[in-house]
Design an enzyme around this catalytic site. Structure first.
Site, PDB file in Angstrom:
ATOM      1  CD  GLU A   9       6.981  -5.667  -2.199  1.00 36.91           C
ATOM      2  OE1 GLU A   9       7.195  -4.766  -3.032  1.00 36.91           O
ATOM      3  OE2 GLU A   9       7.725  -6.656  -2.065  1.00 36.91           O
ATOM      4  N   GLY A  34       0.839  -1.202   0.000  1.00 34.19           N
ATOM      5  CA  GLY A  34       0.000   0.000   0.000  1.00 34.19           C
ATOM      6  C   GLY A  34       0.864   1.237   0.000  1.00 34.19           C
ATOM      7  CB  SER A  35       0.033   4.710   0.828  1.00 37.49           C
ATOM      8  OG  SER A  35      -0.488   4.452   2.122  1.00 37.49           O
ATOM      9  N   GLY A  82       2.904   2.074   5.332  1.00 39.21           N
ATOM     10  CA  GLY A  82       4.134   1.388   5.750  1.00 39.21           C
ATOM     11  C   GLY A  82       4.813   2.083   6.924  1.00 39.21           C
TER      12      GLY A  82
END
Ligand code: NAD
Length: 511
Positions: free
Chosen positions: A265, A243-244, A248
């Site tokens: 990721e 995701g964004s 993270g």
């Protein structure tokens, strides 16, 4: 929140597909999470969400399943993944249609996404016979040293809306052959494709039989809070979160705090350098696909074009022409190459970025909202090409929409410095026929990204390679190469087959 509209063509369609895949209607007819299709902006289903109690149960069941699954021989575990691949092949068309309805992808990209799931299953089946360790030279006579890879435990999978099913498969296929159990929290924007995928897994597990324990793979539908509960659970030793970068940044420290592992990721701000010797025919096609494909909503979408001064004035008119003529509209109609943005927030961020660029004096073409008369709640935008005099802050952040910032460079060192001067480090590419330039770009002083390509665009990775990126992209790797090692734990074993007890480093300890 808007209540579900009367079933229209598309709603019926989604329900039909879910019905065909044996998803119980009570899971998507009367729940509290309203799933919208970005194609029309209409609510197409009301999905039942999981609360923390249901999540707790799913994790407990996964933990119990793991204890049995870890003892099933890996090639046999591969058989379950082979069956999953068969189910995906059989349901490829239905699942891809659902991806189109829920994520707004054009048909060929939606089918490509399901194909990627099939490919990773095939890869994982082979891998199930290749989970190898090393034998290592030991300094002690009559000893042997080796390393063994063991299953890790319950893997939490958190996924983004833009690859609503493939990212699950990249993780699930590998984790399953590695002997792990899974709990998946999909994006709250794409719960239907997750329900369909889970149903396909259950079909495969049924055909596989009792050796696949109940609770081996489960689904927890909900928003950020549910994701946080999964991330904080001590029974989950690894969370793979896609995701964004903002997500993270929240998830990483929480996992580190309890010494759990993460595969992060996250976002990307990907560039292409076009050199004087590049084939412009090839570069134009690659740039157009990477920048406009999936409406700029891929983590690997091309966002920055860094073209040599000597080719800029030939390249840009050709790109302008591609941007003017690309067909944007209903992704269910084959003639369209660019579908909708996922929602209004996404469109607003695109509009704001373009306004910021205009304020800097940039030449902006495209970016207008279209089809709002027909579908006031859907957000279609013409892809935008923005010519910037220098790499301003607006180009140095990820706007998850079809905006391409074009800039000039004069020497390769400057171009590489510009390409690396962003906080993300996911994908990059160079277009050149000069071997020296290509090799410099791939060398330690070249691209700082996890993916560095020559004469192809940054998007459209294959599953055979490890996928992921550096810096604020998170550092995780998924899919091919040795990415499987993240889903297992390593033990170093030393075996003494002599009758003496020589100590390492010559240490004497004679009692
Ligand atoms: P997002 O960050 O809004 O949401 C992603 C997922 O994280 C969702 O399931 C969401 O519910 C969950 N989540 C959000 N905050 C959380 C928290 N604090 N704790 C636990 N879970 C949380 O991202 P999105 O809008 O769905 O996806 C777009 C972004 O994802 C872009 O930045 C894109 O570049 C990135 N992306 C990266 C990759 C990659 O492989 N690097 C792949 C696809 C998308």
């Amino acid at each position: 929140m808007q209540t579900p509209t009367k079933p229209c063509g598309i709603a019926t369609n989604a329900a039909d597909i879910l019905g065909k895949l044996n998803v119980e209607s009570e899971l998507f007819e009367r729940g509290s999470l309203h799933s919208r299709s970005p194609i029309t902006g209409e609510v197409i289903a009301s999905v039942k969400t999981s609360d923390n109690v249901a999540l707790d149960r799913a994790i407990a069941a996964a933990d119990a399943a793991f204890r049995r699954w870890r003892m099933v021989p890996p090639p046999r575990r591969g058989e379950l993944v082979r069956l999953l691949g068969e189910e995906l092949r059989a349901a490829k068309s239905e699942l891809a249609q659902l991806v189109t309805i829920e994520a707004g992808k054009i048909a060929s990209e939606a089918q490509g996404e399901v194909q990627e799931m099939i490919d990773i299953c095939d890869y994982a089946v082979g891998l199930s016979r290749q989970l190898y360790g090393l034998t290592i030279a030991t300094e002690r006579p009559g000893h042997r040293m080796m390393e063994t890879w063991h299953p890790l435990g319950v893997v939490g999978i958190v996924t983004s809306f833009n690859f609503p099913v493939a990212v699950w498969a990249w993780n699930a296929a590998i984790a399953l052959v590695c002997g792990d159990a899974l709990v998946w929290k999909p994006s709250e924007k794409t719960p239907l494709t997750a329900l369909a995928t889970q149903a396909l897994f259950e079909r495969a597990a049924k055909r596989f039989g009792d050796e696949a324990p109940k609770g081996l793979c489960s689904l927890a539908i909900g928003g950020r809070e549910l994701g946080e509960a999964l991330v904080d659970d001590k029974r989950v030793p690894l969370v793979s979160a896609t995701g964004s970068t903002a997500m993270g940044r929240a998830v990483g420290p929480r996992l580190a705090q309890r010494f759990a592992r993460s595969i992060l990721e996250l976002g990307g701000n990907n560039a292409a350098i076009v050199c004087p010797s590049a084939s412009l025919d090839l570069a134009v096609r690659a740039i157009a696909f990477s920048a406009m494909g999936t409406a700029g909503q891929r983590c690997t979408s091309l966002r920055r074009l860094i073209a040599h001064d000597s080719v800029y004035d030939q390249l840009l008119p050709r790109l302008h022409s591609a941007y003017r003529t690309v067909a944007v509209g209903d992704p269910r109609e084959g003639k369209h190459l660019v579908g909708p943005l996922i929602d209004e927030d996404s469109y607003r961020r695109m509009r704001d970025a373009l306004a910021e660029a205009r304020d800097l004096g940039a030449r902006v073409t495209g970016g207008e909202r279209i089809l709002s008369d027909r579908w006031p709640n859907a957000f279609y935008a013409r892809p935008a090409l923005v010519e910037l005099r220098e790499q301003a802050a607006v180009a140095r952040r990820e706007t998850f929409a079809p905006i391409l910032y074009a800039m000039r460079y004069r020497d390769l060192a400057e171009a590489v410095a510009m390409q690396n001067d962003v906080s993300h480090g996911l994908a990059s590419s160079i277009f050149t026929s000069d071997l020296r330039e290509a090799e410099r770009f791939l060398s330690p002083e070249g691209s700082d990204c996890g993916i560095a390509n020559v004469n192809i665009g940054p998007s459209g990775a294959e599953i055979g390679g490890a996928f992921g990126g550096e810096k604020e992209t998170g550092g995780g790797r998924e899919a091919g190469s040795d990415a499987w090692k993240a889903y297992m734990r390593r033990a170093t074993n030393t075996i003494n087959y002599s009758s003496a007890l020589p100590l390492a480093q010559g240490v004497q300890f004679d009692l």
